[in-house]
Write a protein that holds these residues in place. Structure first.
Motif, PDB file in Angstrom:
ATOM      1  N   MET A 112       0.840  -1.197   0.000  1.00 47.26           N
ATOM      2  CA  MET A 112       0.000   0.000   0.000  1.00 47.26           C
ATOM      3  C   MET A 112       0.872   1.243   0.000  1.00 47.26           C
ATOM      4  SD  MET A 112      -3.043  -1.191  -0.180  1.00 47.26           S
ATOM      5  CE  MET A 112      -3.954   0.347   0.030  1.00 47.26           C
ATOM      6  N   GLY A 113       0.637   2.124  -0.989  1.00 50.87           N
ATOM      7  CA  GLY A 113       1.387   3.361  -1.062  1.00 50.87           C
ATOM      8  C   GLY A 113       1.487   3.870  -2.483  1.00 50.87           C
ATOM      9  N   GLU A 114       2.160   5.005  -2.656  1.00 49.03           N
ATOM     10  CA  GLU A 114       2.349   5.625  -3.967  1.00 49.03           C
ATOM     11  C   GLU A 114       3.499   4.935  -4.688  1.00 49.03           C
ATOM     12  OE1 GLU A 114       0.979   8.303  -5.533  1.00 49.03           O
ATOM     13  OE2 GLU A 114      -0.361   9.148  -4.015  1.00 49.03           O
ATOM     14  N   GLY A 115       3.212   4.373  -5.852  1.00 49.79           N
ATOM     15  CA  GLY A 115       4.242   3.700  -6.629  1.00 49.79           C
ATOM     16  C   GLY A 115       4.799   4.604  -7.718  1.00 49.79           C
ATOM     17  N   LYS A 116       6.102   4.535  -7.922  1.00 51.03           N
ATOM     18  CA  LYS A 116       6.732   5.306  -8.990  1.00 51.03           C
ATOM     19  C   LYS A 116       7.800   4.461  -9.659  1.00 51.03           C
ATOM     20  CE  LYS A 116       8.747   9.799 -10.102  1.00 51.03           C
ATOM     21  NZ  LYS A 116       9.049  11.161  -9.608  1.00 51.03           N
ATOM     22  N   LEU A 117       7.728   4.377 -10.982  1.00 48.12           N
ATOM     23  CA  LEU A 117       8.683   3.582 -11.734  1.00 48.12           C
ATOM     24  C   LEU A 117      10.068   4.227 -11.688  1.00 48.12           C
ATOM     25  CD1 LEU A 117       6.408   2.983 -14.831  1.00 48.12           C
ATOM     26  CD2 LEU A 117       7.085   1.219 -13.198  1.00 48.12           C
ATOM     27  N   THR A 118      11.092   3.387 -11.471  1.00 47.56           N
ATOM     28  CA  THR A 118      12.482   3.844 -11.553  1.00 47.56           C
ATOM     29  C   THR A 118      13.158   3.242 -12.777  1.00 47.56           C
ATOM     30  OG1 THR A 118      13.102   2.049 -10.039  1.00 47.56           O
ATOM     31  CG2 THR A 118      12.707   4.227  -9.080  1.00 47.56           C
ATOM     32  N   GLY A 119      12.409   2.408 -13.481  1.00 45.26           N
ATOM     33  CA  GLY A 119      12.857   1.764 -14.704  1.00 45.26           C
ATOM     34  C   GLY A 119      11.717   0.900 -15.203  1.00 45.26           C
ATOM     35  N   VAL A 125       7.906   2.366  -3.669  1.00 45.15           N
ATOM     36  CA  VAL A 125       6.591   2.566  -3.073  1.00 45.15           C
ATOM     37  C   VAL A 125       6.761   3.369  -1.789  1.00 45.15           C
ATOM     38  CG1 VAL A 125       4.511   1.485  -2.169  1.00 45.15           C
ATOM     39  CG2 VAL A 125       5.811   0.345  -3.977  1.00 45.15           C
ATOM     40  N   LYS A 126       6.106   4.523  -1.715  1.00 46.84           N
ATOM     41  CA  LYS A 126       6.109   5.319  -0.496  1.00 46.84           C
ATOM     42  C   LYS A 126       4.749   5.167   0.167  1.00 46.84           C
ATOM     43  CE  LYS A 126       9.461   8.797  -1.999  1.00 46.84           C
ATOM     44  NZ  LYS A 126       9.715  10.231  -2.240  1.00 46.84           N
ATOM     45  N   GLY A 127       4.747   4.535   1.322  1.00 51.24           N
ATOM     46  CA  GLY A 127       3.468   4.283   1.973  1.00 51.24           C
ATOM     47  C   GLY A 127       3.601   3.921   3.424  1.00 51.24           C
ATOM     48  N   GLU A 128       2.788   2.984   3.859  1.00 52.21           N
ATOM     49  CA  GLU A 128       2.697   2.635   5.281  1.00 52.21           C
ATOM     50  C   GLU A 128       3.987   2.022   5.835  1.00 52.21           C
ATOM     51  OE1 GLU A 128       0.412  -1.597   4.360  1.00 52.21           O
ATOM     52  OE2 GLU A 128      -0.729   0.135   5.068  1.00 52.21           O
ATOM     53  N   LYS A 129       4.847   1.502   4.953  1.00 55.30           N
ATOM     54  CA  LYS A 129       6.109   0.901   5.397  1.00 55.30           C
ATOM     55  C   LYS A 129       7.304   1.802   5.087  1.00 55.30           C
ATOM     56  CE  LYS A 129       4.436  -3.837   4.685  1.00 55.30           C
ATOM     57  NZ  LYS A 129       4.657  -5.114   3.941  1.00 55.30           N
ATOM     58  N   GLY A 130       7.063   3.085   4.858  1.00 52.35           N
ATOM     59  CA  GLY A 130       8.138   3.970   4.452  1.00 52.35           C
ATOM     60  C   GLY A 130       8.371   3.848   2.964  1.00 52.35           C
ATOM     61  N   GLU A 131       9.622   3.864   2.552  1.00 54.92           N
ATOM     62  CA  GLU A 131       9.931   3.700   1.132  1.00 54.92           C
ATOM     63  C   GLU A 131      10.448   2.294   0.878  1.00 54.92           C
ATOM     64  OE1 GLU A 131      11.607   6.881  -1.345  1.00 54.92           O
ATOM     65  OE2 GLU A 131      13.230   5.476  -1.840  1.00 54.92           O
ATOM     66  N   GLU A 132       9.781   1.594  -0.031  1.00 55.43           N
ATOM     67  CA  GLU A 132      10.179   0.249  -0.418  1.00 55.43           C
ATOM     68  C   GLU A 132      10.687   0.259  -1.851  1.00 55.43           C
ATOM     69  OE1 GLU A 132       7.253  -2.956   1.157  1.00 55.43           O
ATOM     70  OE2 GLU A 132       6.016  -1.222   0.650  1.00 55.43           O
ATOM     71  N   LYS A 133      11.666  -0.583  -2.125  1.00 55.45           N
ATOM     72  CA  LYS A 133      12.157  -0.774  -3.484  1.00 55.45           C
ATOM     73  C   LYS A 133      11.743  -2.157  -3.963  1.00 55.45           C
ATOM     74  CE  LYS A 133      16.146   2.299  -3.082  1.00 55.45           C
ATOM     75  NZ  LYS A 133      17.635   2.415  -3.199  1.00 55.45           N
TER      76      LYS A 133
END
Length: 470
Positions: A112-119, A125-133
């Motif tokens: 859960m969170g805002e997803g942004k493509l890095t490639g 993903v920035k969300g409930e768990k902080g930033e995930e890669k």
């Protein structure tokens, strides 16, 4: 260190969650990324909760016309807006829980969170768990779309609404302006009219529901007008100003006359904007007016990156998104070595459209005008519901079924319906088109009696001068 998957789906609407489930069924390790609610707009703010609202309005309509069915209802019949909205939100919540359960059942990881493509095959993903890669062999973008604002009057949720505001009104509009007569605009016009509101619909083109066959548009406008809705075609809203008391609109009619009118509320239903900004797509996908360009299987120009649903070219329909989701997931599984799956590209000519106003509209394929423009020698036939016994028995004799054929080959080119339950019946014609049926098979098919679906059979007969009941 990044978590790794075979497939990551960005967005959990009817395209995204279906793609994730199909991928999991095919043995892929799947994750889904969602910023708000599982099920996306359709389940939570679109297709399903609006149908719950429309069902309440339909029941109210029948209760108010109980005399027509030989029934007496003691006391005044009135709508409880708060209860109607509460029921609709309850339906949405139930389905949201259902999708959550399906994710667990299919062992799909949910981030859960805002997803942004890095490639093309990685994202954050920035969300409930902080930033995930996260990394995957393939990523499907299924970020959907949102309502388009008027450039000179953005929705404020108080007096100027989008569909989301219209689904959870804090008060019943007394006089409502609906700008746009596509499916969303017409459905809300129908709902609020049945709920007792005075409704005006403004459409800039020369007819309402302009994607439909002209005969359907004309019939629907006549029906809505009869129900008390004011319909203005060839018209445009040139100015819209809202204050605490209501909305003032300057409307130019088809003759060029400009009139200023006051409304309590306004719904803006002039199309959608794809949710493709600020998610890292700039160098990864070819874009046109914000929509991601794809091949018939959902591939973008970047290897490993796919897209489906409302963020891609239309038609922008939930069932189209779901079908694309299955196609993309199967194509991905095939690329990853699954030799038992055989994805089929989407045929956009076989996608049905449904509008749940009163009366309902449903269609598939070409309109009569489109078929002629495409160079076909056309045979077309129409059968009115007034000639159908079941429709008369139901007290729903308004409507018709129209079919369009290639006169040379007998191919079913299109079908167009307006009336009771046509959104349930159109699938018969969809299957027929998918199977590349001709008029011969449809004529030889036995339709059950008494059903409104018999009008489908009769419309085919009418196309070839063999109609029975008119």
């Amino acid at each position: 260190m990044a978590e790794k998957y075979d497939l990551i789906v960005l967005g959990s609407g009817p395209g995204g969650y279906v793609a994730a489930i199909r991928g999991a069924q095919l043995g892929l390790k799947v994750a889904i990324v969602e910023r708000e609610l599982l099920g996306g707009i359709c389940l939570n703010w679109g297709c399903i909760p609006t149908k719950a609202l429309l069902r309440s309005a339909e029941i109210l309509h029948y209760a108010q016309h109980a005399k027509d069915y030989g029934l007496k209802i003691a006391g005044e019949i009135e709508a409880d807006l708060e209860a109607v909205v509460k029921r609709s939100r309850g339906v949405a919540a139930q389905l949201n829980k259902g999708v959550t359960g399906l994710m667990k059942k299919n062992k799909i990881a949910v981030h859960m969170g805002e997803g942004k493509l890095t490639g093309p095959t990685s994202l954050t993903v920035k969300g409930e768990k902080g930033e995930e890669k996260l990394e995957a062999k393939h990523i499907i973008v299924a970020t959907g779309a949102r309502a388009r604002d008027l450039p000179f009057a953005k929705a404020d949720g108080k007096r100027i609404w989008t569909y989301r505001h219209a689904m959870t009104p804090k008060e019943m509009p007394k006089k409502l302006l609906v700008i746009g007569s596509g499916a969303i605009g017409i459905e809300f016009a129908s709902f609020y009219n049945d709920m007792g509101c005075e409704v005006t619909v403004v459409e800039m083109l020369d007819r309402i529901v302009p994607v439909e066959d002209k005969d359907v548009s004309a019939f629907l406008q006549k029906s809505l007008t009869k129900q008390g809705i004011k319909v203005m075609t060839g018209a445009g809203v040139e100015e819209l100003k809202a204050d605490a008391k209501g909305v003032r609109a300057k409307i130019k009619d088809a003759k060029g006359n400009v009139d200023e009118s006051e409304f309590s509320h306004c719904i803006v239903a002039i199309g959608i904007v794809p949710n493709t900004e600020d998610i890292g797509l700039e160098k990864l996908a070819e874009m046109e007016k914000g929509f991601i360009q794809i091949d018939p299987y959902g591939r973008t120009k970047s290897k490993g990156l796919w897209a489906i649903g409302d963020c891609t070219p239309g038609p922008w329909l939930a069932h189209k998104a779901s079908h694309e989701g299955v196609t993309a997931a199967e194509a991905i599984a095939q690329e990853l070595g699954n030799k038992d799956v055989h994805p089929h590209p989407l045929d956009r000519n076989n996608i049905p459209g449904c509008t749940y106003c009163h009366p309902q509209i449903a269609s598939v394929g070409m309109t009569e005008a489109q078929a002629k423009e495409a160079g076909y020698d056309v045979k077309a036939g129409t059968f009115p519901f007034i000639g159908n016994g079941k429709a008369i028995a139901l007290g729903e004799a308004e409507g018709f079924t129209k079919t369009v054929f290639d006169a040379k080959t007998g191919e079913l080119l299109g079908a167009h319906m307006v009336g009771a339950e046509v959104t349930e019946m159109i699938q018969g014609f969809v299957i027929g088109k998918t199977l590349e049926t001709t008029e011969a098979e449809l004529m030889q098919s036995v339709f059950p009696h008494p059903t409104i679906s018999e009008s489908m059979h009769e419309s085919v007969l009418a196309s070839y001068g063999r109609v029975i009941h008119i």
